[in-house]
Design a protein around this motif. Structure first.
Motif, mmCIF file in Angstrom:
data_model
loop_
_atom_site.group_PDB
_atom_site.id
_atom_site.type_symbol
_atom_site.label_atom_id
_atom_site.label_comp_id
_atom_site.label_asym_id
_atom_site.label_seq_id
_atom_site.Cartn_x
_atom_site.Cartn_y
_atom_site.Cartn_z
ATOM 1 N N ALA A 75 0.704 -1.556 -0.142
ATOM 2 C CA ALA A 75 0.541 0.215 0.091
ATOM 3 C C ALA A 75 1.028 1.188 0.071
ATOM 4 O O ALA A 75 0.279 2.228 0.238
ATOM 5 C CB ALA A 75 -1.348 -0.578 1.196
ATOM 6 N N VAL A 76 2.347 1.479 -0.056
ATOM 7 C CA VAL A 76 2.865 2.288 -0.188
ATOM 8 C C VAL A 76 2.674 3.280 -1.839
ATOM 9 O O VAL A 76 2.884 2.771 -2.879
ATOM 10 C CB VAL A 76 4.865 1.463 -0.377
ATOM 11 N N ALA A 77 2.922 4.599 -1.516
ATOM 12 C CA ALA A 77 3.174 5.300 -2.317
ATOM 13 C C ALA A 77 3.609 5.905 -2.786
ATOM 14 O O ALA A 77 4.214 7.266 -1.093
ATOM 15 C CB ALA A 77 0.968 6.506 -2.524
ATOM 16 N N LEU A 78 4.545 6.551 -3.683
ATOM 17 C CA LEU A 78 5.939 7.670 -3.171
ATOM 18 C C LEU A 78 5.066 8.741 -4.749
ATOM 19 O O LEU A 78 5.297 8.017 -5.950
ATOM 20 C CB LEU A 78 7.187 7.071 -3.330
ATOM 21 N N ALA A 79 5.414 9.729 -4.321
ATOM 22 C CA ALA A 79 5.325 11.023 -5.198
ATOM 23 C C ALA A 79 6.696 11.900 -5.050
ATOM 24 O O ALA A 79 7.351 12.220 -3.403
ATOM 25 C CB ALA A 79 4.518 11.630 -5.087
ATOM 26 N N SER A 80 7.719 11.956 -6.211
ATOM 27 C CA SER A 80 8.333 12.854 -5.986
ATOM 28 C C SER A 80 8.800 13.470 -7.675
ATOM 29 O O SER A 80 8.149 12.846 -8.473
ATOM 30 C CB SER A 80 9.512 11.807 -6.058
ATOM 31 N N VAL A 86 16.438 13.819 -6.229
ATOM 32 C CA VAL A 86 15.665 13.615 -5.700
ATOM 33 C C VAL A 86 15.471 14.742 -4.501
ATOM 34 O O VAL A 86 15.960 15.169 -4.058
ATOM 35 C CB VAL A 86 14.796 12.428 -5.001
ATOM 36 N N TYR A 87 14.177 16.118 -4.474
ATOM 37 C CA TYR A 87 14.139 16.492 -3.452
ATOM 38 C C TYR A 87 14.177 16.663 -1.995
ATOM 39 O O TYR A 87 13.367 15.524 -1.853
ATOM 40 C CB TYR A 87 13.168 17.808 -3.657
ATOM 41 N N TRP A 88 14.734 16.737 -1.131
ATOM 42 C CA TRP A 88 13.968 17.083 0.334
ATOM 43 C C TRP A 88 12.660 17.172 0.329
ATOM 44 O O TRP A 88 12.493 18.136 -0.305
ATOM 45 C CB TRP A 88 14.939 17.910 1.160
ATOM 46 N N LYS A 89 12.747 17.145 1.684
ATOM 47 C CA LYS A 89 10.920 17.355 2.135
ATOM 48 C C LYS A 89 10.678 18.643 2.152
ATOM 49 O O LYS A 89 9.477 18.962 1.787
ATOM 50 C CB LYS A 89 10.786 17.174 3.605
ATOM 51 N N THR A 113 13.468 25.878 -5.999
ATOM 52 C CA THR A 113 13.467 24.572 -7.302
ATOM 53 C C THR A 113 13.037 23.216 -6.846
ATOM 54 O O THR A 113 13.589 22.975 -5.760
ATOM 55 C CB THR A 113 13.752 24.856 -8.421
ATOM 56 N N GLY A 114 12.600 22.748 -8.272
ATOM 57 C CA GLY A 114 11.510 21.431 -7.522
ATOM 58 C C GLY A 114 10.589 21.556 -7.123
ATOM 59 O O GLY A 114 10.154 22.324 -6.351
ATOM 60 N N LEU A 115 10.171 19.557 -6.817
ATOM 61 C CA LEU A 115 9.391 19.623 -6.013
ATOM 62 C C LEU A 115 9.385 18.552 -5.072
ATOM 63 O O LEU A 115 10.469 17.746 -5.404
ATOM 64 C CB LEU A 115 7.578 18.717 -6.647
ATOM 65 N N PRO A 116 9.624 18.871 -3.580
ATOM 66 C CA PRO A 116 9.632 18.186 -3.068
ATOM 67 C C PRO A 116 8.935 16.368 -2.628
ATOM 68 O O PRO A 116 7.779 16.297 -3.547
ATOM 69 C CB PRO A 116 9.038 18.401 -1.173
ATOM 70 N N TYR A 125 18.888 14.665 -2.822
ATOM 71 C CA TYR A 125 20.069 13.705 -2.981
ATOM 72 C C TYR A 125 20.167 12.230 -4.154
ATOM 73 O O TYR A 125 19.505 12.822 -4.742
ATOM 74 C CB TYR A 125 19.207 12.743 -1.750
ATOM 75 N N ASP A 126 21.245 13.180 -4.714
ATOM 76 C CA ASP A 126 21.844 12.393 -6.089
ATOM 77 C C ASP A 126 22.384 11.432 -5.290
ATOM 78 O O ASP A 126 23.076 10.929 -6.346
ATOM 79 C CB ASP A 126 22.319 13.376 -6.349
ATOM 80 N N ASN A 127 22.613 11.053 -4.603
ATOM 81 C CA ASN A 127 23.077 9.665 -4.392
ATOM 82 C C ASN A 127 21.921 8.626 -3.478
ATOM 83 O O ASN A 127 20.534 8.919 -3.704
ATOM 84 C CB ASN A 127 24.003 9.299 -3.067
ATOM 85 N N GLU A 128 21.943 7.236 -3.439
ATOM 86 C CA GLU A 128 21.063 6.418 -2.600
ATOM 87 C C GLU A 128 20.862 7.693 -0.993
ATOM 88 O O GLU A 128 21.362 7.822 -0.083
ATOM 89 C CB GLU A 128 21.775 5.208 -2.307
ATOM 90 N N VAL A 129 19.511 7.215 -0.753
ATOM 91 C CA VAL A 129 19.184 7.652 0.707
ATOM 92 C C VAL A 129 18.011 6.678 0.887
ATOM 93 O O VAL A 129 16.837 5.876 -0.136
ATOM 94 C CB VAL A 129 18.159 8.992 0.374
ATOM 95 N N LEU A 130 17.470 6.670 2.466
ATOM 96 C CA LEU A 130 16.747 5.246 2.679
ATOM 97 C C LEU A 130 15.739 6.773 3.805
ATOM 98 O O LEU A 130 16.080 7.070 4.937
ATOM 99 C CB LEU A 130 17.210 4.591 3.698
#
Length: 142
Positions: free
Chosen positions: A14-19, A75-78, A83-86, A121-126
């Motif tokens: 049921a996970v949804a991710l928007a980025s 991907v952008y931070w919260k 610029t960009g979307l969180p 983050y331009d590298n892996e992030v958890l």
């Protein structure tokens, strides 16, 4: 399949991710709509991670979204900045599971061609949340 396995599978499915760069969700979940500014899909690989393989009533476990951007992508931070979307992580599961807020590692400043300040983050992030299973869940609950 035991209740604990079902609860775990439901939490994952049921996970949804928007980025801005990670619009695809994992494990068959419906992807959240990608922003119109995304030039191409599949720039970020998305995986779910957990610190358990099964859960039981009353337990707490950690559930995370592992993001792996392609080279030259991010991907952008919260709080994305100028610029960009969180990036957003929205957990959805059967009633009763209690999800804590997502823990965000410190981002880095992302260079902006327009001179603005962006963070991500331009590298892996958890991105991780603690999840509590209710005490009163009965085995076999779906």
């Amino acid at each position: 399949m035991s209740m604990t396995s079902r609860a775990f599978a439901l939490a994952f499915s049921a996970v949804a991710l928007a980025s801005s760069g990670a619009g695809d969700a994992a494990l068959g979940a419906e992807p959240a709509p990608a922003p119109a500014s995304v030039a191409s899909k599949n720039k970020v690989k998305v995986e779910l991670a957990a610190d358990v393989t099964a859960v039981a009533p009353g337990e707490t476990f950690r559930l995370g979204v592992f993001l792996r951007p392609d080279p030259e992508w991010h991907v952008y931070w919260k709080f994305a900045g100028d610029t960009g979307l969180p990036t957003e992580v929205r957990w959805s599961a059967f009633e009763g599971l209690d999800f804590d807020a997502v823990a965000w590692p410190l981002p880095r400043r992302i260079p902006d061609k327009l001179g603005g300040r962006s963070f991500g983050y331009d590298n892996e992030v958890l991105l991780v949340s603690e999840v509590r299973v209710p005490d009163d869940v009965l085995e076999g609950t779906e």
